[in-house]
Design a protein around this motif. Structure first.
Motif, PDB file in Angstrom:
ATOM      1  N   SER A  70      95.155  43.208  90.903  1.00  0.00           N
ATOM      2  CA  SER A  70      94.847  44.631  91.109  1.00  0.00           C
ATOM      3  C   SER A  70      94.859  44.989  92.589  1.00  0.00           C
ATOM      4  CB  SER A  70      93.488  44.979  90.491  1.00  0.00           C
ATOM      5  OG  SER A  70      92.469  44.147  91.021  1.00  0.00           O
TER       6      SER A  70
ATOM      7  N   ASP B   6      92.199  40.557  93.657  1.00  0.00           N
ATOM      8  CA  ASP B   6      91.673  41.898  93.906  1.00  0.00           C
ATOM      9  C   ASP B   6      91.038  41.997  95.290  1.00  0.00           C
ATOM     10  OD1 ASP B   6      89.217  40.597  93.602  1.00  0.00           O
ATOM     11  OD2 ASP B   6      88.956  41.273  91.531  1.00  0.00           O
TER      12      ASP B   6
ATOM     13  N   LYS C 221      91.212  52.260  87.750  1.00  0.00           N
ATOM     14  CA  LYS C 221      91.377  52.812  89.088  1.00  0.00           C
ATOM     15  C   LYS C 221      92.635  53.649  89.310  1.00  0.00           C
ATOM     16  CE  LYS C 221      88.896  48.854  90.326  1.00  0.00           C
ATOM     17  NZ  LYS C 221      89.232  48.426  88.970  1.00  0.00           N
TER      18      LYS C 221
ATOM     19  N   TYR D 231      81.831  43.916  80.283  1.00  0.00           N
ATOM     20  CA  TYR D 231      83.107  44.085  80.980  1.00  0.00           C
ATOM     21  C   TYR D 231      84.270  43.489  80.201  1.00  0.00           C
ATOM     22  CZ  TYR D 231      86.693  43.723  84.602  1.00  0.00           C
ATOM     23  OH  TYR D 231      87.867  43.827  85.317  1.00  0.00           O
TER      24      TYR D 231
ATOM     25  N   GLN E 260      89.995  47.129  84.506  1.00  0.00           N
ATOM     26  CA  GLN E 260      90.659  47.099  85.810  1.00  0.00           C
ATOM     27  C   GLN E 260      91.643  48.267  85.935  1.00  0.00           C
ATOM     28  OE1 GLN E 260      91.610  43.363  87.963  1.00  0.00           O
ATOM     29  NE2 GLN E 260      93.694  43.756  87.289  1.00  0.00           N
TER      30      GLN E 260
ATOM     31  N   ASN F 263      81.714  41.942  88.578  1.00  0.00           N
ATOM     32  CA  ASN F 263      81.521  43.057  87.641  1.00  0.00           C
ATOM     33  C   ASN F 263      80.577  44.129  88.194  1.00  0.00           C
ATOM     34  OD1 ASN F 263      83.220  41.650  86.035  1.00  0.00           O
ATOM     35  ND2 ASN F 263      81.677  40.972  84.549  1.00  0.00           N
TER      36      ASN F 263
END
Ligand code: ARG
Length: 457
Positions: free
Chosen positions: A20, A80, A322, A314, A319, A107
């Motif tokens: 990500s 990420d 966003k 989660y 993800q 998370n």
């Protein structure tokens, strides 16, 4: 970061689908801020030593300086922004970097970073909308008495003032701002310290990190805190509603700038030309605002469908929260700025507008109202008489008040010369002085209230 239990590394496709960092690097400032707050709290609670905390804080300062200067590096292996920062921190300060992640999970980290980002986006939108309102109020004040046709079905209905028309959008923006403010107030709680899903066994102080990050309080349920994205959906829904309003205003400019209307001359700075037709000046900015609304509605749909049916807590689907939020925020910011420029810098062709109001039988209702008031005729009958007068004027290609009195009296003998005073477009708008109506004095009163409101903020 989690290689301990694995015999093999991820495949190329795993690395790519998992990464990500290409988009969540936009969270780097929030990520550093949250890490700072977290490590300061760990030290205050004696979970890490003051020295280690200081080393970590200094290291974060350096990482932040590097990002500021060179941007955030994109290494898919680091997935990420959280891993990217932690890994760079470890390169800079060594194994002590590993203490930062005590009593924390990605998370609660991502939930915190993302809330901070959305909160700032809401503040930016609010400032942008305030500027747009200011531009609307300024033009409305200048045009409180400028007469134009008001439409229903895009057919000339009754005369209104341009100021009144623009203030309609002021009201929409006022409600849009309140939607963002509601969402902001509701979301301003800190997930940090919820850890992966269940909370943590370390004696942390969640009040302290909440306060350091400008949150009103810590969230009350760790499962909820790491697994809901309703705050982002609230933002997108408010953004979508706002973009609908902006697209309507944009559409009005497109129509008003067209040659048959000719109500507005758009600023050159917000128009484009044609590569083949030399005479063209196209309202591209307005059309793009209209188009962007479609994309923003797509963003809210995307995130709602992503969240639908996810079990607690989660899941990696999240993800994908966003990109639609980043996209919508960017499109909305541009749209607001473009409309602010358009409102502030357009020249309204008030003579054309007035002429259009006069030629469109916009005062027919005033004739009917006059028959009710002056001759005590029931409104339905007055409506019928007026229809006949419009029909006659139309067959001659003239305005209602250009019909000679003889002709009006041939339609209904109860009409007398006093009627002409009611048939002008000025008389028509001045008569609509009910609260919130189009009369210039009403518009000026609303403008004054709006000004006071904007100044008080
Ligand atoms: N990059 C992840 C996201 O944006 C961060 C959280 C990852 N958590 C996890 N358990 N894999 O959602």
């Amino acid at each position: 970061m989690w290689g301990g239990r694995f015999a093999e590394g991820p495949s190329a496709i795993m690395r790519e689908i998992n990464a990500s960092i290409p988009f969540d690097k936009a969270l780097w400032r929030q990520d550093i801020a949250a890490s700072r707050a977290h490590v300061a709290m760990l030290a205050a609670c004696d979970i890490v030593t003051a020295d280690d905390a200081q080393t970590i804080l200094d290291g974060l300062e350096r990482v932040s300086g590097e990002y500021e200067a060179n941007g955030v590096p994109e290494d898919w292996d680091l997935e990420d922004i959280h891993m990217t920062t932690e890994s760079r921190l470890a390169e800079l300060i060594g194994p002590v970097a590993g203490r930062l992640h005590t009593a924390r999970s990605r998370n609660d980290q991502v939930a915190t970073d993302f809330r901070l980002w959305v909160r700032e986006a809401m503040d930016d939108v609010d400032a942008g909308l305030a500027a747009l309102q200011d531009a609307l109020v300024t033009q409305a004040e200048a045009h409180a008495g400028s007469i134009m046709p008001g439409f229903t079905h895009l057919q000339t209905a009754q005369p209104v003032t341009l100021g009144h028309h623009l203030m309609a959008y002021y009201e929409m923006m006022r409600r849009d701002r309140s939607r963002f403010a509601d969402a902001r107030a509701r979301m301003n709680e800190s997930p940090l310290g919820s850890a992966a899903l269940a909370g943590t066994g370390f004696p942390i102080d969640r009040e302290m990190t909440a306060q350091a990050l400008g949150f009103d309080a810590p969230t009350r349920n760790s499962l909820d805190a790491v697994s809901d994205r309703d705050f982002a959906i609230d933002f997108l829904q408010a953004a979508a509603q706002c973009s609908l309003h902006l697209s309507r205003l944009a559409e009005e400019f497109v129509i008003w700038a067209s040659q048959p209307f000719g109500f507005v001359r758009m600023a050159d700075s917000l128009s484009t030309g044609s590569s083949i037709m030399p005479q063209k000046k196209n309202p591209d900015a307005a059309e793009l605002v209209r188009g962007h609304a479609g994309r923003i509605v797509g963003c809210v749909t995307a995130l709602m469908v992503t969240m639908k049916g996810l079990p607690l807590a989660y899941s990696k689907d999240m993800q994908d929260d966003k990109p639609p939020v980043f996209e919508a925020a960017q499109l909305l910011g541009l749209s607001i700025a473009a409309m602010t420029g358009m409102v502030a810098e357009s020249t309204f062709r008030t003579e054309r507008m007035r002429q259009a109001a006069e030629l469109g039988y916009a005062t027919a209702t005033d004739l009917a109202d006059w028959l009710v008031r002056a001759a005590n005729i029931p409104f339905r009958e007055a409506h019928h008489i007026t229809g006949a007068a419009v029909k006659l004027a139309e067959s001659r290609g003239i305005a209602l008040d250009a019909l000679p009195l003889d002709d009006l009296q041939a339609i209904d003998a109860r009409i007398d010369e006093r009627v002409y005073a009611a048939l002008s477009v000025e008389a028509s708008v001045a008569a609509r002085a009910s609260y919130g109506g189009t009369a210039p004095d009403q518009v000026r009163a609303r403008v004054a209230e709006a000004r006071a409101q904007l100044e008080a903020e």
